[in-house]
Scaffold this motif. Sequence first.
Motif: not given
Length: 196
Positions: A150-154, A164, A166, A168, A174, A176
């Motif tokens: 559930n940890h996404h990098r944007e 960059e 994280t 969630m 959101r 973050w």
Amino acid sequence: MDLQHLQACLLAAPESVPSEGDQGAGFEGLTPAAVLVPLVPRPEGYQLLLTRRTDHLRDHPGQISFPGGRVEPEDASPAHTALREAQEEIGLDPGLPRILGYLPTYRTGTGFHVFPVVALLPPPFDLSLDAFEVAEAFEVPLSFLLDPANHHRERMHYRGALREYTVMPYGERRIWGATAGMIQSLWRRLQTPGGL
């Protein structure tokens, strides 16, 4: 989750508290702040209590955050700051949370040096939100937040640089920025034998 193991993974005391404008130890004038990281034991498992800031605030408008804020001169410790701010923001009785320990400090890109104070918050408890600062308070399963899936990098451009971070996503919310960073810090602390 085993609370004894959690406490063993946390810092027993906060890292040194910088004064406002402190130039030492890499603080470079960052504003000291503290947040409460409240773990709520529920029958379905531990939940993390979070808030959503109102959209008109100068610092971090509309973002998901932990209750907390700037260290004031009268605050005796980061725990005192976190409990005072939680009382001001969400009406939480400062006598209810049981301090378990501390996460490593977190430096934000917006100029804060944050002391995360982890506490057990047993129900029942009543909240009374400060309508100026807090749009809502809600709970998220700790198991969801600590799952790396559930940890996404944007990425985004901020102050002339590509950054960059994280995110969630939880339903329409959101999580973050600094909040996601501190949750990841908790996750890293628990990655020891006997953890989750």
